[in-house]
Design a protein around this motif. Structure first.
Motif, mmCIF file in Angstrom:
data_model
loop_
_atom_site.group_PDB
_atom_site.id
_atom_site.type_symbol
_atom_site.label_atom_id
_atom_site.label_comp_id
_atom_site.label_asym_id
_atom_site.label_seq_id
_atom_site.Cartn_x
_atom_site.Cartn_y
_atom_site.Cartn_z
ATOM 1 N N THR A 48 14.874 7.944 -5.108
ATOM 2 C CA THR A 48 15.147 9.237 -4.479
ATOM 3 C C THR A 48 13.861 10.048 -4.476
ATOM 4 O OG1 THR A 48 15.703 10.282 -6.590
ATOM 5 C CG2 THR A 48 17.515 9.235 -5.357
ATOM 6 N N LYS A 49 13.854 11.120 -3.706
ATOM 7 C CA LYS A 49 12.671 11.974 -3.705
ATOM 8 C C LYS A 49 12.426 12.566 -5.090
ATOM 9 C CE LYS A 49 12.565 13.237 1.178
ATOM 10 N NZ LYS A 49 12.522 14.342 2.161
ATOM 11 N N GLU A 50 13.502 12.839 -5.817
ATOM 12 C CA GLU A 50 13.354 13.403 -7.161
ATOM 13 C C GLU A 50 12.687 12.401 -8.093
ATOM 14 O OE1 GLU A 50 16.055 15.611 -4.834
ATOM 15 O OE2 GLU A 50 16.176 13.483 -5.378
ATOM 16 N N ARG A 51 13.083 11.127 -8.007
ATOM 17 C CA ARG A 51 12.461 10.109 -8.849
ATOM 18 C C ARG A 51 10.989 9.945 -8.482
ATOM 19 N NH1 ARG A 51 14.107 3.647 -9.392
ATOM 20 N NH2 ARG A 51 12.592 3.185 -11.056
ATOM 21 N N ARG A 52 10.705 9.958 -7.180
ATOM 22 C CA ARG A 52 9.308 9.837 -6.756
ATOM 23 C C ARG A 52 8.491 11.031 -7.219
ATOM 24 N NH1 ARG A 52 8.172 9.826 -0.433
ATOM 25 N NH2 ARG A 52 8.841 11.973 -0.781
ATOM 26 N N LEU A 53 9.079 12.229 -7.182
ATOM 27 C CA LEU A 53 8.366 13.423 -7.631
ATOM 28 C C LEU A 53 8.056 13.341 -9.121
ATOM 29 C CD1 LEU A 53 7.454 15.958 -6.054
ATOM 30 C CD2 LEU A 53 9.421 17.148 -7.028
ATOM 31 N N ASP A 54 8.998 12.851 -9.913
ATOM 32 C CA ASP A 54 8.743 12.666 -11.345
ATOM 33 C C ASP A 54 7.582 11.700 -11.570
ATOM 34 O OD1 ASP A 54 10.793 14.379 -12.018
ATOM 35 O OD2 ASP A 54 12.264 12.785 -12.368
ATOM 36 N N THR A 55 7.546 10.633 -10.778
ATOM 37 C CA THR A 55 6.453 9.677 -10.880
ATOM 38 C C THR A 55 5.124 10.324 -10.494
ATOM 39 O OG1 THR A 55 7.967 7.864 -10.348
ATOM 40 C CG2 THR A 55 5.615 7.427 -10.082
ATOM 41 N N ALA A 56 5.153 11.180 -9.469
ATOM 42 C CA ALA A 56 3.935 11.867 -9.031
ATOM 43 C C ALA A 56 3.397 12.786 -10.123
ATOM 44 C CB ALA A 56 4.210 12.659 -7.756
ATOM 45 N N TRP A 57 4.283 13.486 -10.851
ATOM 46 C CA TRP A 57 3.836 14.323 -11.968
ATOM 47 C C TRP A 57 3.073 13.481 -12.981
ATOM 48 C CZ3 TRP A 57 3.237 19.170 -11.477
ATOM 49 C CH2 TRP A 57 4.199 20.031 -10.947
ATOM 50 N N GLU A 58 3.592 12.299 -13.286
ATOM 51 C CA GLU A 58 2.936 11.433 -14.264
ATOM 52 C C GLU A 58 1.567 10.985 -13.765
ATOM 53 O OE1 GLU A 58 5.581 8.234 -15.011
ATOM 54 O OE2 GLU A 58 7.184 9.500 -15.807
#
Length: 350
Positions: free
Chosen positions: A298-308
């Motif tokens: 999901t976009k939320e999962r991808r955003l969490d990955t981007a933060w990392e």
């Protein structure tokens, strides 16, 4: 902005007016005063601390090279209308919640948040449109979240494999952060092609195995067994680079185009080895997830990955200029004059 001051809750009254940046014509921006109203019951009011300028998309708009009847961005609520002048634009803003609507949890007040919002000193948004900034991350680094999210998407779409030879054309912000992510993979070689010397140096510091000037890029297609790169990213923003990408990739290789050319035409040579070499060319764009990833991503999962990924980049090193919001016109002129002048420009609000 809608609503009334009485509709919000805050320890201090919001200012009567704020400032917004408008693109009003080719190579013309203007800061305008606009009334600030308090948040609606389901909204918060955010006071901006910093916003990042995209030297790709925003320069196309600044130069008048964008397709003007194209929607600004259907996936971002704050970007309404099309790309015709005058328009507000921008999608990388970090600020503090200074007032909350009557239906919003008090815990939002005082939070530092990221928003896909144009350049302006104050704005209202629903909590669903905001991303709390992780503790310990500076506002300057948090403003680069869209770059990290784009780089994450590019790598997901390119699917680099163990032992592959990968080439990145373009060491702007997106190219550099993409290089940083790719450097974590067990590749045979990661090459970055870039004309500007200090950007090549930055690419090497972020994990590139070699950096080349464009006039030396042809050698990439001659090396290896089988010859050529397995995967090439075109991130230069220049349509002519597509020919270089085709020359660099080998038989059955993959080219991922992450550049947006606006109204610039790509007169690509497809009459040589392109057809016989079964080269795959695909586009990658961060507004959506690739269809074959949507089952688990999901976009939320991808955003969490981007933060990392952003936390790993030491992104503050990529910020070359911090410009007061009132001098935004100078910031765009600086970027417009050439890539050697600046890498990442942040607008600061005080």
């Amino acid at each position: 902005m809608t609503g009334s001051v009485e509709g919000g809750r805050s320890g201090v009254d919001p200012p009567a007016s704020g400032r917004s940046l408008y693109f009003t014509g080719p190579r013309t921006v203007r800061i305008e005063r606009e009334a600030i109203s308090g948040p609606d019951p389901d909204e918060v009011l955010v006071e901006t601390r910093v916003s990042a300028v995209s030297s790709g998309t925003e320069l196309l708009i600044y130069r008048g090279e964008m397709p003007r009847d194209l929607p600004a961005d259907g996936s971002i609520d704050a970007l309404t209308g099309d790309l015709s002048y005058p328009l507000k634009y921008g999608y990388a803003t970090v600020g503090d919640v200074v007032a909350t609507g009557s239906a919003v949890d008090d815990g939002w007040r005082g939070r530092t948040v990221f928003a896909f919002n144009p350049h302006e000193s104050h704005f209202t948004a629903t909590p669903d449109d905001l991303v709390p900034v992780p503790e310990g991350l500076s506002p300057s680094t948090a403003a680069l979240l869209p770059t990290a999210e784009t780089a994450t998407t590019l790598v997901m779409d390119g699917r680099p494999r163990v032992g592959e030879r990968v080439v990145v054309f373009g060491a702007g912000m997106v190219g550099l952060v993409t290089t940083s992510v790719l450097a974590e993979f067990p590749l045979e070689r990661l090459t970055v092609v870039e004309p500007v010397a200090h950007r090549r140096e930055m690419a090497a510091s972020l994990g590139a195995d070699e950096t080349l000037t464009p006039d030396r890029a042809a050698r990439v297609g001659e090396r290896g067994d089988p010859a050529g790169a397995d995967l090439v990213y075109e991130l230069s923003g220049q349509p002519t680079t597509l020919d270089d990408a085709i020359d660099a990739v080998g038989y059955d290789g993959r080219i991922v185009v992450g550049s947006w050319y606006g109204r610039k035409r790509a007169e690509t040579d497809l009459g040589g080895f392109f057809h016989r070499n079964r080269i795959d060319v695909s586009s990658s764009q961060v507004s959506t997830l690739a269809p074959d990833l949507r089952g688990r991503w999901t976009k939320e999962r991808r955003l969490d990955t981007a933060w990392e990924r952003l936390d790993d980049v030491a992104a503050d090193r990529l910020v070359t200029h911090r410009v007061p919001f009132e001098d935004a016109a100078e910031a765009y002129r600086l970027l417009d004059e050439g890539p050697e002048n600046a890498l990442q420009v942040l607008l600061t609000y005080e």
